[in-house]
Write a protein that holds these residues in place. Structure first.
Motif, short mmCIF file in Angstrom:
data_model
loop_
_atom_site.label_atom_id
_atom_site.label_comp_id
_atom_site.label_asym_id
_atom_site.label_seq_id
_atom_site.Cartn_x
_atom_site.Cartn_y
_atom_site.Cartn_z
N GLN A 6 9.56 8.72 -28.01
CA GLN A 6 11.02 8.83 -27.90
C GLN A 6 11.42 10.26 -27.53
O GLN A 6 10.62 11.19 -27.60
N ALA A 7 12.69 10.39 -27.15
CA ALA A 7 13.20 11.69 -26.72
C ALA A 7 13.04 12.72 -27.84
O ALA A 7 13.24 12.42 -29.02
N LYS A 8 12.65 13.91 -27.45
CA LYS A 8 12.49 14.99 -28.42
C LYS A 8 13.39 16.15 -28.00
O LYS A 8 13.66 16.35 -26.83
N SER A 9 13.78 16.91 -28.98
CA SER A 9 14.57 18.09 -28.68
C SER A 9 13.72 19.06 -27.89
O SER A 9 12.55 19.28 -28.21
N TYR A 10 14.27 19.63 -26.82
CA TYR A 10 13.45 20.50 -25.99
C TYR A 10 13.27 21.86 -26.61
O TYR A 10 12.43 22.64 -26.21
N TYR A 11 14.07 22.18 -27.60
CA TYR A 11 13.91 23.47 -28.25
C TYR A 11 14.31 23.36 -29.71
O TYR A 11 15.38 22.84 -30.03
N THR A 12 13.46 23.80 -30.58
CA THR A 12 13.82 23.89 -31.99
C THR A 12 13.39 25.26 -32.49
O THR A 12 12.23 25.65 -32.31
N SER B 44 15.95 22.15 -41.88
CA SER B 44 17.03 21.17 -41.91
C SER B 44 17.63 21.11 -43.30
O SER B 44 16.90 21.03 -44.29
N PRO B 45 18.95 21.12 -43.39
CA PRO B 45 19.57 20.87 -44.69
C PRO B 45 19.39 19.40 -45.08
O PRO B 45 19.00 18.57 -44.26
N TYR C 20 13.96 27.19 -38.23
CA TYR C 20 15.05 26.28 -38.62
C TYR C 20 14.60 25.36 -39.74
O TYR C 20 13.58 24.68 -39.64
#
Lengths: 268, 413
Positions: A11-17, A23-24, A21
């Protein structure tokens, strides 16, 4: 180097993390913070195993054993007034630990409370159908089977519901591809001309309606087409489009577009 | 080997008569005009009586849940329009509310009032559409024309607000994108003042109409147990003796501040559902009058905010984006990468015109939802046809499908 694509989750993934970071979390409360939920939870705990329970966004979430589901829902419906099964489905955790998470969203109209009952099953394991308790599970379980391939034991009609009966694969799995076969465009080229002709011939146009959005020259030149690669001067003559085969067509001896009459007026 | 014998019969070469009984299987739809979209029903008939019904859905399946898993949250908003396309703002709202609860956002009061106006206008549009199409199915052409005329006024108001008539995308996560236009309240008032007379016109045409009564009364009766068991919600449930309205019982937005009644009936038949829709239109009008007052109070109090202030999740107002560097950077990140809600899950039900519209979102902290389940009321209102249709006659199928008010954008998703 080619980018690594995991096969277990396409599935689609974030191109930048950002690597720092964190996650709350959506805050969770203990079940003791709500009287009604606490009483219900104690009642369920007295009969069944509850491995975890918490309140999140005003709803109680409990985790039970997969084999208890029929008993728990029956108990909740008959004793605790949770009379409606609003929704049920699965979540795919195959990439993480080869399990599915199944959730049942229960509603009590008298208490105005909602409880989410959850459990985990292994890949390939079936769930117990609750269709006998709630008729709404009839279609929900079929949808779950259709989308994840999870079967429900004791369901009267375990068939696909949204996808065609002869469909292969289960669309909501994370392994399910997002687009068609990228090699399909080369199948025929490879077979007929050989792989070495790929550069000359190019990929097969499989989408006949495809418009090359970057082709600013051949855009909308209907009736003035030129062969691919030809320089466009802007003075191309109007090309008569004759779609007749060389040997003629059945019953039509000689077709000439110029000599034939085109009837524009349908009311003639 | 009866088949072999029959196959030799000269006039029926391809048809085999291998059934002893009179059972006939009738395919109803998926292109039947009264199937309200893409419903295919396989009906087993004994003469004209239905003995078994098998609804077949999926002809409008677009895989919205799959699409949601591969879209950033804001990107998915216009897709929700395509669920219940008769009242698309309700879907926008359900999704926006679910994400807001996940994040823990508080929406400004003025935006809440505008949202409620949009929701109730959508409810009226949906109910008018229901009345028009169902009346047309039964043969009441006049009611169809009347109801569509009124719906057109509402569509014009909505068009003035968001530019679209059907697929509104009029609500954002965190508020609304725009304030209502100057003519909004005037136009709405004109419409609302006329509405009671309009509803009375429909009722005069239908309530004592012999044909309407024969097609509606004591047809398609759903008992309370059956409605609960099948997960019926909204008018379907209220017509079957359960006065359950999420706006009243689990109030969201400002529904706890407005006064309205929840009509219900214990008859459970088509006629009870028809009455439900008519009464709900009156209640919606009542709510809309109150929201107008609330809106004017917001204006008077100088509450101008339309979007929640939460720089981590929501873009700053346009004026800030154009003047302040940091707002622009945040906006850029939110548009390209998308917001990242906290890890957790929510199930948020709202009362859409058709029933309980729920959004289940499981977020793993990424810009894409890990799992999004759309709980569309029409899905179960179609399923109940399995148990509801047997025992009825073929003409009743049309009126029963009509009163269940199913929309296939929502059933198939």
């Amino acid at each position: 180097m080619r980018a690594y694509k995991p096969k277990d989750d396409v599935q689609a993934k974030s191109y930048y993390t950002d690597r720092y970071y964190v996650s709350p979390q959506v805050p969770k409360q203990t079940p003791e913070s709500d009287e009604v939920f606490n009483a219900d939870l104690e009642a369920i705990k007295s009969k069944f195993d509850v491995s975890d329970a918490y309140i999140q966004v005003e709803q109680l979430v409990i985790f039970i054993n997969a084999s208890d589901i029929y008993g728990v829902l029956e108990f909740m419906r008959d004793e605790l007034e949770y009379t409606q099964l609003s929704e049920m489905s699965a979540i795919d955790w195959l990439a993480k630990d080869n399990t599915f998470e199944i959730f049942y969203q229960m509603l009590s109209m008298n208490k105005r409370k909602r409880i989410r009952v959850k459990y985990f099953i292994d890949n390939g394991q079936a769930v117990d159908s609750v269709e006998k308790l709630f008729r709404s599970a009839d279609w929900s379980e079929r949808e779950m089977f259709d989308m994840f391939g999870i079967e429900a034991n004791g369901h009267p009609f375990m068939k696909r519901i949204l996808m065609p009966y002869d469909w292969h694969g289960y669309p909501l799995l994370k392994t399910y591809p997002l687009e068609g076969d990228e090699f399909a465009a080369w199948y025929e080229v490879d077979k007929i001309f050989g792989k070495e002709a790929r550069d000359v011939i190019g990929p097969e146009l499989r989408d006949t309606a495809k418009v090359d959005r970057y082709d600013s020259e051949r855009f909308a030149r209907l009736g003035h087409e030129v062969p691919k690669g030809t320089k466009i001067t802007g003075n191309e003559p109007k090309s008569d489009q004759n779609y007749q085969e060389d040997g003629g067509v059945f019953l039509i001896k000689k077709f000439d577009k110029k000599d034939s009459v085109v009837i524009d007026d349908p009311q003639r | 080997m009866a088949q072999v014998k029959n196959r030799l019969t000269p006039f029926f070469e391809n048809i085999t008569f291998d059934r002893e009984d009179n059972e006939m299987i009738l395919n109803f739809g998926p292109q039947h005009p009264s199937a309200h979209g893409q419903l295919r029903l396989m009906l087993h008939l004994q003469q004209e009586m239905i003995t078994k019904a098998h609804p077949d859905i999926g002809y409008l399946h677009r895989g919205m849940e799959k699409m949601a898993e591969n879209m950033i949250y804001n990107e998915f908003m216009p897709t929700t329009d395509r669920m219940d396309y008769i009242a698309s703002s309700s879907n926008n709202y359900g999704f926006a509310l679910a994400v807001e609860k996940l994040i823990g956002l508080e929406v400004p009061r003025r935006a809440k009032v505008i949202r409620m106006m949009l929701l109730e206008i959508n409810r009226l549009m949906s109910h008018l559409f229901w009345l028009a199409t169902t009346a047309l199915d039964i043969g009441a052409m006049t009611v169809f024309l009347f109801a569509f005329r009124e719906r057109e006024y509402l569509m014009d108001i909505i068009e003035g607000y968001c530019g679209a008539r059907l697929t509104h995308a009029a609500i954002r996560i965190g508020g609304v994108p725009l304030d209502i236009q100057d003519s909004f309240i005037t136009q709405l008032r004109v419409f609302l003042d006329k509405l009671p007379q309009n509803i009375k016109d429909y009722e005069d045409l239908l309530d004592t109409n012999r044909i309407w009564l024969m097609r509606m009364e004591e047809v398609g009766t759903i008992s309370t147990e059956m409605a609960l068991s099948w997960g019926c919600t909204g008018p379907m449930l209220r017509a079957s003796g359960v006065a359950w309205d999420i706006r009243k019982e689990e109030p969201y937005e400002l529904y706890d501040e407005v006064e309205f009644n929840v009509p219900w009936s214990d008859k459970g038949d088509n006629f009870a559902r028809y009455r439900m829709y008519m009464e709900e239109m009156r209640e919606s009008a009542k709510i809309l009058y109150q929201t107008i007052t609330m809106y004017q109070k917001c204006v008077k109090d100088g509450q101008t905010e339309l979007m929640a202030h939460s720089p981590k999740y929501i873009s700053a107002p346009k004026i800030d984006i154009m003047t302040q560097n940091y707002s622009l950077m945040q906006h850029f990140v939110l548009v390209t990468q998308g917001m990242r809600p906290p890890v957790g899950e929510v199930y948020i039900p709202t009362e859409s015109p058709k029933g309980e519209l729920g959004f289940y979102i499981n977020s793993q902290g990424g810009p894409y939802p890990y799992r999004l389940k759309l709980r569309a009321p029409s899905f179960w209102h179609t399923g109940i046809l399995t148990d509801l249709l047997p025992g009825h006659y073929i003409p009743d199928v049309v009126s029963i499908i009509g009163t269940t008010n199913i929309v296939f954008g929502e059933v198939d998703r």
